[in-house]
Structure formats: structure tokens, C-alpha cells
Design an enzyme around this catalytic site. Structure first.
Site, short mmCIF file in Angstrom:
data_model
loop_
_atom_site.label_atom_id
_atom_site.label_comp_id
_atom_site.label_asym_id
_atom_site.label_seq_id
_atom_site.Cartn_x
_atom_site.Cartn_y
_atom_site.Cartn_z
N CYS A 20 -30.39 -56.26 -1.00
CA CYS A 20 -30.86 -56.35 -2.38
C CYS A 20 -31.33 -55.01 -2.91
O CYS A 20 -31.11 -54.68 -4.08
CB CYS A 20 -31.95 -57.41 -2.49
SG CYS A 20 -31.32 -59.08 -2.18
N GLU A 57 -32.66 -61.73 -5.91
CA GLU A 57 -32.38 -60.48 -6.60
C GLU A 57 -30.92 -60.39 -7.02
O GLU A 57 -30.61 -59.95 -8.13
CB GLU A 57 -32.69 -59.27 -5.70
CG GLU A 57 -34.13 -59.19 -5.26
CD GLU A 57 -34.40 -59.84 -3.92
OE1 GLU A 57 -35.26 -59.33 -3.19
OE2 GLU A 57 -33.77 -60.87 -3.59
N CYS A 61 -34.86 -57.04 0.63
CA CYS A 61 -34.18 -56.70 1.88
C CYS A 61 -33.25 -55.51 1.61
O CYS A 61 -33.03 -55.13 0.45
CB CYS A 61 -33.38 -57.91 2.37
SG CYS A 61 -31.88 -58.25 1.41
N HIS A 95 -29.20 -64.27 -2.61
CA HIS A 95 -30.62 -63.95 -2.69
C HIS A 95 -31.05 -63.94 -4.16
O HIS A 95 -30.23 -63.72 -5.06
CB HIS A 95 -30.88 -62.57 -2.10
CG HIS A 95 -30.76 -62.50 -0.62
ND1 HIS A 95 -31.41 -61.55 0.12
CD2 HIS A 95 -30.06 -63.26 0.27
CE1 HIS A 95 -31.13 -61.71 1.40
NE2 HIS A 95 -30.30 -62.74 1.51
#
Length: 156
Positions: A79, A48, A76, A46
Site C-alpha cells: 500500500c 488503501e 503495509c 486492502h
């Protein structure tokens, strides 16, 4: 947030969901990232996570006190956990993720790892939401699905 949006556009060029993130420390970007799940075939790739990993390498520490993270979409749970674990002080995000909205705020204030994160959502939310809604609209057209009319501001 503009730097995070530039990262999101890189993801979009690669056919990834256009989410971008940057970590800022003492006024300088020290970590950048964008979604790379398709390219890497890693569930953790992801935006992040990429930005936090780069910032940790830059500062040679898994702890990032004094840092801020800017993300184009509300993080999410995975993260958000990484943001807390890295001891980042403040999270700014653009578009709201309706599925996790209350979760982000609750986890940020939970003190689960002896740390809390200040959160500010809705930063440049229209532009961030448009990146996502436009991407998914074009993806549905490519896949032969009937395009849905989406108001990215209303859905924030």
C-alpha cells in the site's frame, strides 16, 4: 480520520480486519475503501488500494498530486508503494503497525518513483488501535482461544 474509521467499521461488519482509508482532494473525500480480502479473495484488496483506485477513477488519472490519504493503520509495503506511485502528497495514519514502522518512514522519503510522501502517524491512534485489538480479541473468543489482554494504546 473519522471517515476512515467509518470505513473500518464497514469492514468489521463484514467480518474483515477493520482497516479503513479515504483519499481527500481539495477538502473533499474522493475515494473510500475498507479491507475486502475475504470477500474478494484478492491479496490486494486492502483499504488503501480500494480508496486509491476509487480516487483515480474519480479524477480519471493514476496520479493524485495534491491528495491526502487517511488510513486507520500504518500501511503495509504494498500500500505504501501504491501511495507513492499515485503521487499522493500526505499520508495520515492512526495505529502504528509495529512490524513496518521504520519501513513506512524510509519508503515515504526514499524518492523511489521521483516522489516523496509526507507522513504523520498516530492520528486518533487510540480509537484506531482499539478497533483492531477488539476485533482480534473477539475473533480469538469465537475460535475458542483464551483472550489476551491487550492495551491498544501501549501497543501503538
Amino acid at each position: 480520520m473519522k471517515a476512515a474509521i467509518r470505513q473500518a467499521r464497514k469492514a468489521e461488519r463484514d467480518g474483515e480486519v477493520p482497516i479503513g482509508a479515504v483519499v481527500v482532494y481539495e477538502g473533499k473525500v474522493i475515494g473510500k475503501g475498507y479491507n475486502r480480502r475475504l470477500k474478494t479473495q484478492l491479496a490486494s484488496a486492502h483499504a488503501e488500494m480500494m480508496a486509491i483506485d476509487a480516487a483515480c477513477r474519480k479524477l480519471k488519472s493514476w496520479r493524485l498530486p495534491g491528495a491526502e490519504i487517511y488510513v486507520t493503520l500504518e500501511p503495509c509495503p504494498m500500500c505504501m508503494g501504491a501511495i507513492l506511485n499515485a503521487r499522493i502528497d500526505k499520508l495520515y495514519f492512526g495505529a502504528y503497525e509495529l512490524k513496518v514502522k521504520s519501513f513506512t518512514q524510509e519508503l515515504a522519503a526514499s524518492n523511489l518513483v521521483n516522489h516523496t510522501v509526507e507522513v504523520e502517524g498516530g492520528v486518533m491512534k487510540e480509537e484506531c488501535a482499539f478497533l483492531l485489538s477488539d476485533f482480534f480479541k473477539r475473533m480469538r473468543v469465537r475460535e475458542g482461544q483464551k483472550p489476551q489482554v491487550v492495551d491498544p494504546v501501549k501497543n501503538c
